[in-house]
Enzyme design. Sequence first.
Site, PDB file in Angstrom:
ATOM      1  N   CYS A   7      29.937  59.132  41.931  1.00  0.00           N
ATOM      2  CA  CYS A   7      30.737  59.431  41.218  1.00  0.00           C
ATOM      3  C   CYS A   7      32.101  59.769  41.466  1.00  0.00           C
ATOM      4  CB  CYS A   7      30.348  60.621  40.631  1.00  0.00           C
ATOM      5  SG  CYS A   7      29.304  61.569  42.875  1.00  0.00           S
TER       6      CYS A   7
ATOM      7  N   GLU B 167      28.509  69.382  39.265  1.00  0.00           N
ATOM      8  CA  GLU B 167      28.809  68.301  40.092  1.00  0.00           C
ATOM      9  C   GLU B 167      29.581  67.074  38.823  1.00  0.00           C
ATOM     10  OE1 GLU B 167      29.581  68.741  42.466  1.00  0.00           O
ATOM     11  OE2 GLU B 167      28.616  70.264  42.978  1.00  0.00           O
TER      12      GLU B 167
HETATM   13  P1  NAD Z   1      24.352  62.371  32.003  1.00  0.00           P
HETATM   14  O1  NAD Z   1      25.952  63.410  31.555  1.00  0.00           O
HETATM   15  O2  NAD Z   1      24.768  60.857  30.939  1.00  0.00           O
HETATM   16  O3  NAD Z   1      23.331  62.608  32.291  1.00  0.00           O
HETATM   17  C1  NAD Z   1      22.989  63.845  33.501  1.00  0.00           C
HETATM   18  C2  NAD Z   1      21.566  64.350  32.826  1.00  0.00           C
HETATM   19  O4  NAD Z   1      21.994  65.176  31.784  1.00  0.00           O
HETATM   20  C3  NAD Z   1      20.315  64.118  32.484  1.00  0.00           C
HETATM   21  O5  NAD Z   1      19.577  64.158  34.060  1.00  0.00           O
HETATM   22  C4  NAD Z   1      20.171  63.954  31.322  1.00  0.00           C
HETATM   23  O6  NAD Z   1      18.717  63.592  30.993  1.00  0.00           O
HETATM   24  C5  NAD Z   1      20.710  64.978  30.727  1.00  0.00           C
HETATM   25  N1  NAD Z   1      21.215  64.907  29.231  1.00  0.00           N
HETATM   26  C6  NAD Z   1      22.058  64.141  28.031  1.00  0.00           C
HETATM   27  N2  NAD Z   1      22.330  64.594  27.332  1.00  0.00           N
HETATM   28  C7  NAD Z   1      21.967  65.896  27.459  1.00  0.00           C
HETATM   29  C8  NAD Z   1      22.449  66.997  26.872  1.00  0.00           C
HETATM   30  N3  NAD Z   1      22.744  67.042  25.777  1.00  0.00           N
HETATM   31  N4  NAD Z   1      21.630  68.116  27.345  1.00  0.00           N
HETATM   32  C9  NAD Z   1      21.204  68.748  27.969  1.00  0.00           C
HETATM   33  N5  NAD Z   1      21.084  67.923  29.372  1.00  0.00           N
HETATM   34  C10 NAD Z   1      21.053  66.389  28.471  1.00  0.00           C
HETATM   35  O7  NAD Z   1      25.232  61.027  33.536  1.00  0.00           O
HETATM   36  P2  NAD Z   1      24.802  60.053  34.211  1.00  0.00           P
HETATM   37  O8  NAD Z   1      25.072  59.051  33.051  1.00  0.00           O
HETATM   38  O9  NAD Z   1      23.342  60.727  34.453  1.00  0.00           O
HETATM   39  O10 NAD Z   1      25.305  60.226  35.042  1.00  0.00           O
HETATM   40  C11 NAD Z   1      27.057  59.707  35.484  1.00  0.00           C
HETATM   41  C12 NAD Z   1      27.112  60.968  35.591  1.00  0.00           C
HETATM   42  O11 NAD Z   1      27.249  61.686  36.638  1.00  0.00           O
HETATM   43  C13 NAD Z   1      29.570  60.238  35.951  1.00  0.00           C
HETATM   44  O12 NAD Z   1      30.016  61.187  34.467  1.00  0.00           O
HETATM   45  C14 NAD Z   1      29.496  60.739  37.240  1.00  0.00           C
HETATM   46  O13 NAD Z   1      30.972  60.665  37.704  1.00  0.00           O
HETATM   47  C15 NAD Z   1      28.929  62.335  37.470  1.00  0.00           C
HETATM   48  N6  NAD Z   1      27.988  62.079  38.813  1.00  0.00           N
HETATM   49  C16 NAD Z   1      28.585  62.783  38.835  1.00  0.00           C
HETATM   50  C17 NAD Z   1      28.429  63.412  40.187  1.00  0.00           C
HETATM   51  C18 NAD Z   1      28.711  65.035  41.412  1.00  0.00           C
HETATM   52  O14 NAD Z   1      28.680  65.258  42.573  1.00  0.00           O
HETATM   53  N7  NAD Z   1      29.877  64.586  41.107  1.00  0.00           N
HETATM   54  C19 NAD Z   1      27.678  62.628  41.221  1.00  0.00           C
HETATM   55  C20 NAD Z   1      26.602  61.715  40.661  1.00  0.00           C
HETATM   56  C21 NAD Z   1      27.067  61.340  39.106  1.00  0.00           C
END
Ligand code: NAD
Length: 471
Positions: A252, A218
């Site tokens: 998002c 997502e």
């Molecule tokens: P992010 O991708 O930075 O982090 C999400 C998760 O990934 C966190 O739990 C983090 O610990 C983990 N993570 C970070 N680096 C990693 C790595 N190298 N390997 C594996 N996991 C890792 O996202 P964010 O800043 O927390 O959230 C914002 C983003 O999420 C935006 O792009 C937003 O659009 C998206 N989002 C999408 C939805 C949806 O339903 N499609 C909902 C909410 C947010």
Amino acid sequence: MSEDSHIEFLLSDALARQRAAFEADPHPSLATRRDRLDRIGRLLKDRGPEICAAVSRDFGHRSVHETTMLEIVPLMGALRHTRSHLRRWMKPERRGRSIEFLQLKNTVQYQPLGVIGVMVPWNYPIFLALGPLIDILAAGNRAIIKPSELVPQTSALLSTLIGAYFAPEEVTVIEGGVDVAAAFSAQPFDHLVFTGSTAVGRKVMAAAAANLTPVTLELGGKSPTIVAPDYSHFSAARDIVFGKLMNAGQTCIAPDYVLVEKGRLEQFVSALQAEIVRCYPSQSSAMHYTGIVGERAHRRLVDGLQECRDRGVRLVTADITLPQAGFAIAPTLVIDPPADCRLMEEEIFGPILPIIPYDTLDDAIAFIRARPRPLTLYLFTGRNETRRKVLESTISGNVTVNGTLLHVAQNDLPFGGVGPSGIGAYHGFDGFKRFSHARGIATVRIFNPARLAMPPYGRLTELLAKFMGRI
Ligand code: NAD
């Protein structure tokens, strides 16, 4: 034991314990599943105020109303929907058969997959942890949740609450930073749900591929909004401000930018300004407006605005009172920015709204089609012909027509992205199926028709081949 091997031990131990428990009860009864769902409901009901307070501390400030309406209330709706439909969803589905196989009975049995990993972003830290969990538990699975390190108080509270309402063999939380997240995505789960950015989603899918773990991603992206020439710009402004400024744009599916007819640009900008002030009047805006989650996110937004300012782009900043704590940013309209500025190249994820004028509706559609397939498309129109044209000529994860955000709250609609905005959709029956294995079962009743095709071959086989090979 080194830090890395300690993390590895924690993760593999949690997974092994859940898998053993799953093997002992691979097809939980309706009563067991309902009981698990009811515990999520009780958790939210009993501990709602604590959840609102923890989220607000992590954001610098977030209104209790916002956390209640955007995290707790939709979860309650999803729980009611799932609870009431679960009996029917769990029943084997009858499927059709062709004339030569009339002797067979075909069904699909939805089987639990096993242990599912859930990786959660910071922006809706409760809704995006417990939302997938509802579908996962309804489908009879177990889950290990990795919350975001950027909202540490909420993540710690989630861990405590899950520990209080669930046995670790049912659901457990593993906290930690990016190192833990990376190790988490490399575990051999039976399915992995990741909600977060497209960039991290690529890494997660690569890690999961090594185990052939199927993923639901997502992700994010730039969700466009078209205001068609026929639609009231006052009415569109009202819904766009709502969708954009909830959670200060850190959503998002927030409208990322708006396409509006060139001749109505100034009227539309005035309507947006008036609507922002109506929603956030000076006496209450500091209470109801949300902060930006941290210094890095704040810096990224401020830099994006500064780049536009330096390039001579007109910015219209709303005069509202910001919360005292944390890193709030005032709602800002960015009028007709160049396509190659940061705010138009990256997902904004803040209270900044570029307004792009278009000459014709075809130009607006072409603008969207020239960019990656978004998570959501918003369209404001009263004309069926415009609606049909836009829907048929664009691709996006979801659409809300004449409103914003509403599709995410529809329990009977699949929610998810397409291409760079995600893989796979969940919510309601679509979530139940996403986290199940659809096992197709063919049962021979009285006579097995394959007996007619068995050797030694002869005239009957030839006639059968002719009949079955017809067009
Ligand atoms: P992010 O991708 O930075 O982090 C999400 C998760 O990934 C966190 O739990 C983090 O610990 C983990 N993570 C970070 N680096 C990693 C790595 N190298 N390997 C594996 N996991 C890792 O996202 P964010 O800043 O927390 O959230 C914002 C983003 O999420 C935006 O792009 C937003 O659009 C998206 N989002 C999408 C939805 C949806 O339903 N499609 C909902 C909410 C947010």
